[in-house]
Design an enzyme around this catalytic site. Structure first.
Site, PDB file in Angstrom:
ATOM      1  CG  ASP A   4      -1.940   1.104   1.198  1.00  0.00           C
ATOM      2  OD1 ASP A   4      -2.888   0.988   0.400  1.00  0.00           O
ATOM      3  OD2 ASP A   4      -1.786   2.090   1.945  1.00  0.00           O
ATOM      4  CB  ILE A   5       1.055   4.247  -2.171  1.00  0.00           C
ATOM      5  CG1 ILE A   5       1.543   3.428  -3.368  1.00  0.00           C
ATOM      6  CG2 ILE A   5       1.754   5.604  -2.117  1.00  0.00           C
ATOM      7  CD1 ILE A   5       1.232   4.044  -4.715  1.00  0.00           C
ATOM      8  CG  ASN A  12      -4.805  11.096  -5.644  1.00  0.00           C
ATOM      9  OD1 ASN A  12      -4.034  11.143  -6.588  1.00  0.00           O
ATOM     10  ND2 ASN A  12      -5.611  10.079  -5.447  1.00  0.00           N
ATOM     11  CG  ASP A  21      -4.062   8.679 -12.390  1.00  0.00           C
ATOM     12  OD1 ASP A  21      -4.463   8.121 -11.351  1.00  0.00           O
ATOM     13  OD2 ASP A  21      -4.825   9.158 -13.248  1.00  0.00           O
ATOM     14  CD  GLU A  47      -4.460   3.836  -1.491  1.00  0.00           C
ATOM     15  OE1 GLU A  47      -4.656   3.851  -0.273  1.00  0.00           O
ATOM     16  OE2 GLU A  47      -5.364   4.061  -2.304  1.00  0.00           O
TER      17      GLU A  47
END
Length: 129
Positions: A4-5, A12, A21, A47
């Site tokens: 997971d980011i 964002n 993106d 993500e």
């Protein structure tokens, strides 16, 4: 491995969805290039990503996960924001032969959440059943 980011919503919010993106693409490309040809990498949703490391015991998977984590951490995103740095958290679980794949993914996901609750930007192994 479940990946997971960290703080992706903030990315964002700060860089816009096009910037987000591009972060997703760069993370995916970097992680994919760090794997062997026999391994698999793909987006799981949002993500989150999954790395499937074939014929790899937990110790080797942790080494690979840590290599991917450090490579992501070292990425520069000057075209988006020169100050932007991205980290990831990774949960790692070893799949037993003839084991339930869904249960292995669940254990990796639980390890991922332990990594996040322990401060993010780290790899955590799931205990073997």
């Amino acid at each position: 491995c479940m990946i997971d980011i960290d703080f992706f919503k903030k990315i964002n919010d700060r860089c816009g969805h096009l910037g987000g993106d591009e972060v997703l693409r760069r993370v995916a490309r970097t992680a994919s290039q760090a794997l062997r040809q026999a391994d698999f990498f793909g987006r799981y949703g949002g993500e989150e990503f999954v790395m499937l490391l074939t014929d790899t015991a937990l110790e080797g998977a942790m080494i690979t996960a840590e290599r991917v984590r450090t490579q992501i951490e070292s990425l520069a995103f000057g075209e988006i924001d020169p100050a932007l740095r991205v980290t990831i958290s990774i949960g790692v679980a070893e799949h037993a032969r003839r084991g339930d794949t869904a249960a292995t993914l669940q254990r990796a996901d639980e390890a991922l959440y332990r990594a996040k609750h322990a401060g993010r930007n780290q790899c955590v192994a799931a205990p073997c059943p």
